[in-house]
Design a protein around this motif. Sequence first.
Motif, mmCIF file in Angstrom:
data_model
loop_
_atom_site.group_PDB
_atom_site.id
_atom_site.type_symbol
_atom_site.label_atom_id
_atom_site.label_comp_id
_atom_site.label_asym_id
_atom_site.label_seq_id
_atom_site.Cartn_x
_atom_site.Cartn_y
_atom_site.Cartn_z
ATOM 1 N N SER A 1 41.462 45.720 31.545
ATOM 2 C CA SER A 1 40.539 45.309 30.828
ATOM 3 C C SER A 1 41.184 44.572 29.498
ATOM 4 C CB SER A 1 39.445 46.221 30.230
ATOM 5 O OG SER A 1 40.115 47.008 29.518
ATOM 6 N N ARG A 2 42.293 44.886 29.171
ATOM 7 C CA ARG A 2 42.991 44.120 28.202
ATOM 8 C C ARG A 2 43.480 42.952 28.504
ATOM 9 N NH1 ARG A 2 46.178 49.781 26.559
ATOM 10 N NH2 ARG A 2 44.291 50.959 26.235
ATOM 11 N N MET A 3 43.533 42.385 29.878
ATOM 12 C CA MET A 3 44.241 41.109 29.926
ATOM 13 C C MET A 3 43.292 40.044 29.445
ATOM 14 S SD MET A 3 45.790 41.609 33.969
ATOM 15 C CE MET A 3 46.559 39.893 33.830
ATOM 16 N N ASP A 4 43.390 39.933 28.208
ATOM 17 C CA ASP A 4 42.705 38.904 27.545
ATOM 18 C C ASP A 4 41.413 38.616 27.836
ATOM 19 O OD1 ASP A 4 42.463 36.740 25.791
ATOM 20 O OD2 ASP A 4 43.342 35.237 27.351
ATOM 21 N N ASP A 5 40.495 39.818 27.356
ATOM 22 C CA ASP A 5 39.224 39.872 27.708
ATOM 23 C C ASP A 5 38.976 39.590 29.314
ATOM 24 O OD1 ASP A 5 36.276 39.898 27.747
ATOM 25 O OD2 ASP A 5 36.146 37.916 27.147
ATOM 26 N N ALA A 6 39.607 40.568 30.224
ATOM 27 C CA ALA A 6 39.831 40.551 31.565
ATOM 28 C C ALA A 6 38.523 40.121 32.387
ATOM 29 C CB ALA A 6 40.251 41.664 32.064
ATOM 30 N N GLY A 7 37.282 40.442 31.692
ATOM 31 C CA GLY A 7 36.119 40.048 32.417
ATOM 32 C C GLY A 7 35.954 38.645 32.471
ATOM 33 N N HIS A 8 36.439 37.934 31.397
ATOM 34 C CA HIS A 8 36.260 36.305 31.288
ATOM 35 C C HIS A 8 37.358 35.845 32.143
ATOM 36 C CE1 HIS A 8 35.418 32.534 29.712
ATOM 37 N NE2 HIS A 8 36.744 32.453 29.263
ATOM 38 N N PHE A 9 38.671 36.433 32.133
ATOM 39 C CA PHE A 9 39.591 35.926 33.020
ATOM 40 C C PHE A 9 39.294 36.107 34.495
ATOM 41 C CE2 PHE A 9 43.854 35.341 34.478
ATOM 42 C CZ PHE A 9 44.336 36.285 35.235
ATOM 43 N N ALA A 10 38.770 37.337 34.771
ATOM 44 C CA ALA A 10 38.109 37.413 36.352
ATOM 45 C C ALA A 10 37.257 36.515 36.642
ATOM 46 C CB ALA A 10 37.727 38.807 36.477
ATOM 47 N N GLU A 11 36.499 36.145 35.650
ATOM 48 C CA GLU A 11 35.178 35.283 35.838
ATOM 49 C C GLU A 11 35.738 33.894 36.232
ATOM 50 O OE1 GLU A 11 32.727 35.035 32.679
ATOM 51 O OE2 GLU A 11 31.076 34.084 33.457
ATOM 52 N N GLN A 12 36.823 33.344 35.296
ATOM 53 C CA GLN A 12 37.429 32.125 35.817
ATOM 54 C C GLN A 12 38.118 32.170 36.937
ATOM 55 O OE1 GLN A 12 37.019 29.383 33.727
ATOM 56 N NE2 GLN A 12 35.513 30.735 32.874
ATOM 57 N N MET A 13 38.544 33.178 37.344
ATOM 58 C CA MET A 13 39.433 33.310 38.595
ATOM 59 C C MET A 13 38.326 33.013 39.818
ATOM 60 S SD MET A 13 41.823 36.609 38.121
ATOM 61 C CE MET A 13 42.246 36.810 39.771
ATOM 62 N N LEU A 14 37.108 33.568 39.599
ATOM 63 C CA LEU A 14 36.056 33.547 40.611
ATOM 64 C C LEU A 14 35.500 31.981 40.476
ATOM 65 C CD1 LEU A 14 34.272 34.608 42.913
ATOM 66 C CD2 LEU A 14 32.826 35.840 40.848
ATOM 67 N N TYR A 15 35.577 31.509 39.328
ATOM 68 C CA TYR A 15 35.071 30.102 39.331
ATOM 69 C C TYR A 15 36.177 28.955 40.070
ATOM 70 C CZ TYR A 15 33.439 25.699 36.924
ATOM 71 O OH TYR A 15 33.077 24.392 36.860
ATOM 72 N N GLY A 16 37.051 29.385 40.085
ATOM 73 C CA GLY A 16 38.251 28.468 40.906
ATOM 74 C C GLY A 16 38.025 28.746 42.427
ATOM 75 N N LYS A 17 36.996 29.005 42.952
ATOM 76 C CA LYS A 17 36.823 29.225 44.390
ATOM 77 C C LYS A 17 37.253 28.290 45.327
ATOM 78 C CE LYS A 17 32.035 29.172 43.563
ATOM 79 N NZ LYS A 17 32.639 28.651 41.929
ATOM 80 N N VAL A 18 36.946 26.953 44.646
ATOM 81 C CA VAL A 18 37.343 25.817 45.630
ATOM 82 C C VAL A 18 38.896 25.451 45.796
ATOM 83 C CG1 VAL A 18 37.148 23.285 46.117
ATOM 84 C CG2 VAL A 18 35.151 24.922 45.308
ATOM 85 N N SER A 19 39.472 25.631 44.697
ATOM 86 C CA SER A 19 40.929 25.375 44.985
ATOM 87 C C SER A 19 41.871 26.515 45.399
ATOM 88 C CB SER A 19 41.341 24.951 43.011
ATOM 89 O OG SER A 19 41.198 25.781 42.467
ATOM 90 N N ASN A 20 41.292 27.695 44.943
ATOM 91 C CA ASN A 20 42.205 28.858 45.076
ATOM 92 C C ASN A 20 41.151 30.122 45.616
ATOM 93 O OD1 ASN A 20 44.090 31.037 45.151
ATOM 94 N ND2 ASN A 20 45.245 30.208 43.349
ATOM 95 N N PRO A 21 40.861 30.153 46.755
ATOM 96 C CA PRO A 21 39.656 31.218 47.242
ATOM 97 C C PRO A 21 40.296 32.461 47.191
ATOM 98 C CG PRO A 21 40.445 29.833 48.954
ATOM 99 C CD PRO A 21 40.906 29.250 47.965
ATOM 100 N N SER A 22 41.688 32.634 47.430
ATOM 101 C CA SER A 22 42.126 34.122 47.386
ATOM 102 C C SER A 22 42.136 34.596 45.914
ATOM 103 C CB SER A 22 43.579 34.215 48.060
ATOM 104 O OG SER A 22 44.421 33.306 47.452
ATOM 105 N N ARG A 23 42.411 33.665 44.928
ATOM 106 C CA ARG A 23 42.544 34.181 43.718
ATOM 107 C C ARG A 23 41.230 34.455 43.214
ATOM 108 N NH1 ARG A 23 43.128 31.721 37.925
ATOM 109 N NH2 ARG A 23 44.976 32.617 37.281
ATOM 110 N N ALA A 24 40.130 33.713 43.538
ATOM 111 C CA ALA A 24 38.675 34.162 43.175
ATOM 112 C C ALA A 24 38.286 35.280 43.907
ATOM 113 C CB ALA A 24 37.811 32.851 43.848
ATOM 114 N N ALA A 25 38.657 35.659 45.074
ATOM 115 C CA ALA A 25 38.310 36.923 45.582
ATOM 116 C C ALA A 25 38.972 38.016 44.815
ATOM 117 C CB ALA A 25 39.080 36.993 47.206
ATOM 118 N N VAL A 26 39.959 37.981 44.250
ATOM 119 C CA VAL A 26 40.614 39.068 43.167
ATOM 120 C C VAL A 26 39.687 39.323 42.044
ATOM 121 C CG1 VAL A 26 42.431 39.669 41.711
ATOM 122 C CG2 VAL A 26 43.086 38.966 44.307
ATOM 123 N N GLY A 27 39.353 38.141 41.526
ATOM 124 C CA GLY A 27 38.628 38.080 40.418
ATOM 125 C C GLY A 27 37.134 38.814 40.748
#
Lengths: 375, 508
Positions: free
Chosen positions: B241-267
């Motif tokens: 949760s401390r990873m730079d407001d991890a909720g927002h970070f994870a949300e952005q990972m999920l947002y990038g699902k087109v370019s990087n779906p595996s990253r989006a899955a982790v988010g």
Amino acid sequence: MSLAFDETAAGGAQTHALVIGVGGYRHLLGGSEERQQIFRHAGLLKQLTSPPRSAVAIAEWLVRRKDDLAQPLGSIDLLVSAPPSDDEFTTNGLTARLPTIANIFEAYDSWRNRCDSEVDNIAIFYFCGHGLEKVDQHLLAEDFGATPNNPWTGSFAFNATRVGFFNCRARMQCFFSDACRKITSAMLNSTPTVIPLEINDFNGVECDHSLSIQAAAGGEEALGPKSGVSYFAQALIRAFEGGAARNSAGKWVVDTGEVASRITDIIRMVNKSEGFAQRCDARVTASTRLLKVKQAPNVPIAISCIPDAANAVASLSFEPLDLPGDPRKQEGAPWELEVPAGFYKAKARFSNGGFNNREDTVIAFPPSQIVQLQC
Amino acid sequence: MSGFTLGRSGAEVRFILDAYGNRAGEMPINVEVFDQELQDVYGEWRLLSEDRRIEVEPGVYGVRISTAAGPVYEKPVRVGGDGGTVTVPIHEISPHEDHEWAYFSQPIDPPSGDLLSDEVNEGLWLRRWERVIRDGEAVEWQVMPKALPDEWTVSRNEDGVTYSMGGARRGERITLLQVGGEKVPWKFVALPPTQDAMVLVRPTAAPHGFGHPVDVVVSSDDWWMETLLSLLQRGDLSQASRMDDAGHFAEQMLYGKVSNPSRAAVGGYYLLRVRDFGRLHDWANNLANWNDWMPDGAIIHAWQLLEQARSARGSQAKSTFAPACDRLLEALRRGVPLYTEGLRLLRDGLTMFANRKEDTERQARAQRALAMVNAYAAAADWSAKVTTFTGARPDEPTAASVTGIPDPYDSCSFVFDVPPRFLLDRGILNPGMRLVSEIEGIPATATVQDDGLIRLEETAVEPERGKSFRSLGALQKALTGKSFQAWDAWKVAGDNQSIGERVQAYLK
């Protein structure tokens, strides 16, 4: 039904615990009603002295810290059995029942209803005894093996039970399985029946705050000293006593997330004399406060010198850094001590030369610290 | 070298972070500062290469530096007075520069001291499997003809072999790496579908008889994602949760699902774990729809639907259960999830639907699906970040031990050493063949025996003369103390080509 601890009459949100320790297995080798087993490895399972003591230790700890829990302790239902030859085991006055499979089912239902009474209740489940795993971890009740043609009727499945308990309204749910997770060759050729204590039929999906820890990694063993408290139970109590604590706005607290992330480090500290580094399998959802710690927790410190030859002739001292206080001293290393969490200075002196005097600063941070002075 | 400064101008301490190489600079580290009551004063996840100034008043503070694997440095420091410099030897977490990424990005045990040249690891091989897709439907698993594509590079050491998968993106399909040996149970490890990924194969730190004897550590070069996944896997949600407001970070990972779906899955998995359902938006649905080769998106969306059903009432709740079940069934049709978290959620979700009597048709399908997933569950390594399980084929997971060298062998590559018996079978070496050493300062000759052992004939190293060894590596170790690159130090008498050149085809 008599509970080991009962303050349910106080009402309101409380912590309710179901604590099970199965050491006496009446139908297995050395049991009071030994039966010939057909399942090839059932007959090789032995009586255990650690589980009943582990369960009593957990129950006693909950009573001792009943007011420090995030919700005050409301009830403990304790089920334990000891081997027939174990004359020294005692519940220390706590009321307990036999952990037969019927009693476990009944106790589970009652406990679950108590937990379900308020959404802010905390549910704690602890089992210690024999376990085997294929697909799910099968935990063996006291009368396992009563029906040799299908011994699994005397067991229940941990993971399926855990998922089933999501039906309960209690927002915080802690499940601990202190049992082995090995698979036997006989189990490779058949699949034991998965019998949960409760089936989840979608009255509820995962609770708000879930903590679930299995004492052993998949395929591995959970260990304990003979006639002693298991390493996992010791580690759990250490975690609750401060090993998993952190200072939050001036108060020391234990969160479920910290318990999950530190439990393996703590158990390795507890059983460091064993040849095998036991690993726990912990899963937490949305960390939350579990209990408060009254003061800065004590932190075990282990001090030694490098090279090893310096240990025998070192004069060691350990003192608070920049705070008043007399140094603690010991001749010779290694040295194990406990100090309140904080900053310290460790020193090694050699009056007869041969090695370099050494001083080092240390953060005594939970759960433990190892200090190696390069001399 | 990078680092950070603690204090204010005139009263400060400079921390220098000493890591091996350039890649270390891309790794996230967590820098925390505590007061004397061990209360947080400062905490931030940032790249190792980024410099920072952390302003604090003069005094005594605790500094802790952590990676995804946990703390690597913890010391009190006095800020003020003469200041000073502290060098933090971060490189010490790894025995090699080649392995540094593995020790940074996930919690793995220190090296065990066992070696890939040890007898138990003899004949260790690997190969790749892919899930074949035809007409948009995943149909079967196939062994890839080449274990190591040309764009992969290999770095071999006795305590571990590293594969770097540089080059073209591997495409939208599930790839599994399979590792096994004559005494090493065969196991599968999911590979991230990203362009640059790394694999470390090394002897495990677990005592013999406990757990699998070989670790296969896998990572993409998306270090922030790998760090979040590691923290998630070991339950360290407070750090996550401390990873730079991890909720927002994870949300952005999920947002990038087109370019990087595996990253989006982790988010998505992270947001499920912290129960931050509001940040899933409709992106989990899109992740599942736009990446029909990947099970993980379908699993994440299924659990989002389950949570919606829990929050809803009556008919609205009931109408959400069916699509959630369908998503889980769809996930299994696509194959095995990339991540262990996905396998766990798939199992738990199907367990619930297998008990749900209100929809008997779906209940029956869920029960059949659960039987398949339970086979993976029984064979899985639940401590791994990526899906890992034992078995002979990807669609035949089993907890039973399958060992040996596949036949035909053509699609395999040996990890460290090629067993002489194997080379005898293929006529690369022949019984009676005389081998000559080219080890500097240690002339020797040896003979290949009928049983594949190599007998040392002439050598100045007296105690070893006349002994038989199970491999050239073992023989070389007896002569020099090291088995490394043994093949290159020997040749067949009368031949200009080293044995290493003869066996290269089996190491590629």
